[in-house]
Scaffold this active site. Structure first.
Site, PDB file in Angstrom:
ATOM      1  N   TYR A 295     -26.905  16.520 -39.378  1.00  0.00           N
ATOM      2  CA  TYR A 295     -26.569  15.092 -39.459  1.00  0.00           C
ATOM      3  C   TYR A 295     -25.828  14.817 -40.766  1.00  0.00           C
ATOM      4  CZ  TYR A 295     -27.218  10.109 -40.333  1.00  0.00           C
ATOM      5  OH  TYR A 295     -27.005   8.790 -40.635  1.00  0.00           O
TER       6      TYR A 295
HETATM    7  O1  UGB Z   1     -30.909   7.355 -45.227  1.00  0.00           O
HETATM    8  C1  UGB Z   1     -30.364   7.984 -44.346  1.00  0.00           C
HETATM    9  O2  UGB Z   1     -29.214   8.362 -44.448  1.00  0.00           O
HETATM   10  C2  UGB Z   1     -31.106   8.364 -43.122  1.00  0.00           C
HETATM   11  O3  UGB Z   1     -32.246   7.514 -43.051  1.00  0.00           O
HETATM   12  C3  UGB Z   1     -33.087   7.799 -42.018  1.00  0.00           C
HETATM   13  O4  UGB Z   1     -33.578   9.124 -42.141  1.00  0.00           O
HETATM   14  P1  UGB Z   1     -35.002   9.337 -42.822  1.00  0.00           P
HETATM   15  O5  UGB Z   1     -34.991   8.884 -44.214  1.00  0.00           O
HETATM   16  O6  UGB Z   1     -35.374  10.736 -42.553  1.00  0.00           O
HETATM   17  O7  UGB Z   1     -35.875   8.289 -41.990  1.00  0.00           O
HETATM   18  P2  UGB Z   1     -37.161   8.514 -41.070  1.00  0.00           P
HETATM   19  O8  UGB Z   1     -36.872   9.452 -39.998  1.00  0.00           O
HETATM   20  O9  UGB Z   1     -37.624   7.159 -40.718  1.00  0.00           O
HETATM   21  O10 UGB Z   1     -38.200   9.157 -42.063  1.00  0.00           O
HETATM   22  C4  UGB Z   1     -38.700   8.424 -43.173  1.00  0.00           C
HETATM   23  C5  UGB Z   1     -39.650   9.266 -43.960  1.00  0.00           C
HETATM   24  O11 UGB Z   1     -40.795   9.557 -43.158  1.00  0.00           O
HETATM   25  C6  UGB Z   1     -41.045  10.945 -43.170  1.00  0.00           C
HETATM   26  N1  UGB Z   1     -41.619  11.328 -41.863  1.00  0.00           N
HETATM   27  C7  UGB Z   1     -40.872  11.240 -40.772  1.00  0.00           C
HETATM   28  C8  UGB Z   1     -41.395  11.549 -39.539  1.00  0.00           C
HETATM   29  C9  UGB Z   1     -42.710  11.967 -39.444  1.00  0.00           C
HETATM   30  O12 UGB Z   1     -43.253  12.270 -38.367  1.00  0.00           O
HETATM   31  N2  UGB Z   1     -43.441  12.038 -40.581  1.00  0.00           N
HETATM   32  C10 UGB Z   1     -42.937  11.725 -41.794  1.00  0.00           C
HETATM   33  O13 UGB Z   1     -43.632  11.808 -42.806  1.00  0.00           O
HETATM   34  C11 UGB Z   1     -39.732  11.610 -43.464  1.00  0.00           C
HETATM   35  O14 UGB Z   1     -39.930  12.852 -44.075  1.00  0.00           O
HETATM   36  C12 UGB Z   1     -39.079  10.590 -44.368  1.00  0.00           C
HETATM   37  O15 UGB Z   1     -39.466  10.866 -45.687  1.00  0.00           O
HETATM   38  C13 UGB Z   1     -32.369   7.650 -40.707  1.00  0.00           C
HETATM   39  O16 UGB Z   1     -33.220   8.019 -39.637  1.00  0.00           O
HETATM   40  C14 UGB Z   1     -31.134   8.471 -40.654  1.00  0.00           C
HETATM   41  O17 UGB Z   1     -30.429   8.161 -39.485  1.00  0.00           O
HETATM   42  C15 UGB Z   1     -30.278   8.265 -41.873  1.00  0.00           C
HETATM   43  O18 UGB Z   1     -29.623   7.055 -41.775  1.00  0.00           O
END
Ligand code: UGB
Length: 491
Positions: A295
């Site tokens: 991504y």
């Molecule tokens: O800023 C971005 O550019 C991206 O932001 C977002 O990605 P992320 O920051 O990864 O959001 P998100 O999946 O909500 O996980 C949030 C937290 O929960 C943790 N997480 C996640 C899943 C889980 O089961 N457990 C967990 O601890 C995980 O480790 C993380 O620390 C957008 O989805 C992406 O499209 C993109 O725009």
């Protein structure tokens, strides 16, 4: 070679040999008939054929048995004229496939005409809808005309509505794909429809459709938010990231550079481009050449592609690096959303931690702050300088962080949700898998502050409160089986 060709040409063609054998057969039949007919009768005087024509050899038999026929020469003249008349009629008659040749084909033609009139009327209505939606509200001085891609998506729907509220003309474009529940996308589009935004259903990779949209209305700006989002899903469906975030971006920029006028483009990049960067807070001048997920790599590729289209075609392009955007009407695949659903259902949630129990944290950014940043980027985007695909001068190429500058551990996010939902989460703390996640994000937003006047105002607790209120309203309090409907309420 030559002798072979010449010998082939000299040989009689197969048709000629078969017709000669048939004429000798006819001659044989004629002679046997004459022999049988002769019997013991006196030998008839040999008749001189009246015309030197091959079929006259067959006529004597017919002539013998039909003595009342006036004469052979008269018959031949009449048969000749009859044959000529028949041929003329045949050649002049309309062909069977001509539309007017039968009543069924003429009714098919009428139906076809009706169909194409209906299609033309529908196309006209479609173009009128696009034009009307793209027109700024009357009395909105300096109103813009903005095409919002991904308008039925989370950020797209909020941004399109905000542009429309202030009087800009807005047309949406969305493929309504099923990466997550499309009925949520339909509900967002219905909101936009009520706000006066026409949403075209289609893919950004559909070049003819993009041409039609740009032909129908002169857009001053494109807010390009259509993308394949989600960091972890890239392991399951890598090609969808390339299709949307690379091919789709190129397809859109192609349409923009050919459009007249060329619009200014503002598009969604991502905080994930910082990848394994360890300098905090992340600033735009930091390294972005170590993405941790596909991504992130496709978003980084998008930033390089933007450079190319700015350099060659004079497109004004602004990339916005969003930091984990959340809020009402959000994406069900994101952690805050799925945690809410699972906490309400009494299902366990997995909370990631770094090596040695290190905290995993995100610079969660509330949707209204992001929308203000998007609109500020649109408003400050300089003009594209190209015309009909040719660059006329240098155009702006910008990139900004849009974050909250206040990272919160994921464990803390869960605690806030528990308070708001008045329900205990069943936490399963697991080591962060190596599937594209990074441990920490933190935006330095001083550039956006300076140049866009961007200033986020919503902390995580306030933003989640608004999200939870929306969630319970949208899905109903019965959406959770855990604790019963009565124990769940938004504070
Ligand atoms: O800023 C971005 O550019 C991206 O932001 C977002 O990605 P992320 O920051 O990864 O959001 P998100 O999946 O909500 O996980 C949030 C937290 O929960 C943790 N997480 C996640 C899943 C889980 O089961 N457990 C967990 O601890 C995980 O480790 C993380 O620390 C957008 O989805 C992406 O499209 C993109 O725009």
């Amino acid at each position: 070679m030559k002798p072979i060709i010449s010998s082939h040409l000299d040989a009689p063609p197969p048709m000629a040999s078969s017709s000669s054998s048939s004429s000798s057969a006819a001659a044989a039949a004629s002679s046997s008939c004459s022999a049988g007919g002769g019997g013991g009768n006196p030998k008839p005087k040999p008749e001189k054929p009246p015309y030197n024509h091959p079929y006259h050899r067959l006529l004597p038999r017919w002539h013998h048995h039909h003595h009342h026929v006036p004469s052979l020469s008269k018959l031949s003249i009449w048969s000749f004229f009859a044959l000529a008349l028949f041929l003329a009629l045949f050649l002049l008659s309309p062909k069977p496939h001509a539309p007017s040749s039968s009543s069924s084909s003429s009714s098919a033609a009428r139906e076809e005409r009706r169909r194409s009139l209906r299609a033309a009327a529908a196309a006209g209505a479609w173009e009128r809808s696009v034009r009307a939606s793209a027109a700024p509200r009357r009395g909105a001085p300096g109103g813009l005309s903005v095409l919002v891609t991904g308008a039925a998506g989370f950020v797209g729907c909020h941004a399109a509505a905000a542009l429309r509220r202030r009087g800009d003309g807005v047309v949406g474009l969305d493929s309504f794909n099923d990466y997550y529940d499309p009925s949520l996308k339909r509900a967002r589009a219905a909101l936009l429809w009520r706000a006066g935004v026409f949403v075209v259903e289609g893919d950004i990779n559909d070049a003819p459709l993009l041409r039609k949209v740009f032909d129908a209305a002169p857009f001053s700006h494109v807010l390009h938010l259509a993308a394949q989002a989600g960091v972890r899903h890239a392991l399951k469906n890598p090609s969808s990231y390339v299709a949307s975030n690379v091919n789709g971006l190129v397809s859109l920029l192609e349409a923009c550079r050919s459009a007249d006028p060329q619009p200014a483009v503002v598009w969604a990049s991502s905080s994930s481009v910082y990848g394994l960067n360890t300098r905090t807070p992340f600033s735009e001048s930091d390294r972005t050449d170590r993405p941790a997920s596909l991504y992130a790599a496709t978003k980084k590729a998008g930033e390089e592609i933007a450079h190319v289209y700015n350099h060659i075609y004079g497109l004004s392009i602004t990339g916005l690096r969003f930091f984990t955007v959340y809020g009402p009407w959000g994406r069900p695949d994101m952690a805050y959303f799925s945690f809410t659903r699972d906490i309400l259902r009494g299902k366990p949630i997995t909370v990631f931690e770094g090596p040695g129990h290190a905290t995993v944290a995100r610079d969660f950014t509330y949707i209204d702050d992001i929308v203000r940043g998007c609109l500020a980027a649109v408003d400050t985007a300089g003009k594209s300088t190209g015309s009909r695909g040719k660059k006329r001068g240098p155009a702006p190429l910008r990139v900004y962080n849009l974050g909250n500058t206040a990272p919160v551990p994921v464990a803390e996010l869960v605690t806030i949700l528990e308070r708001l939902l008045k329900a205990k989460a069943i936490r399963k703390v697991v080591k962060m898998p190596r599937n594209g996640d990074v441990q920490f994000t933190h935006a330095n937003i001083s550039l956006a502050e300076r140049e866009l006047g961007y200033r986020p105002t919503t902390n995580l607790h306030t933003g989640l409160k608004k999200f939870v209120r929306w969630y319970l309203d949208y899905y109903g309090k019965k959406s959770g089986r855990h604790g019963g409907a009565g124990s769940i309420s938004a504070s």
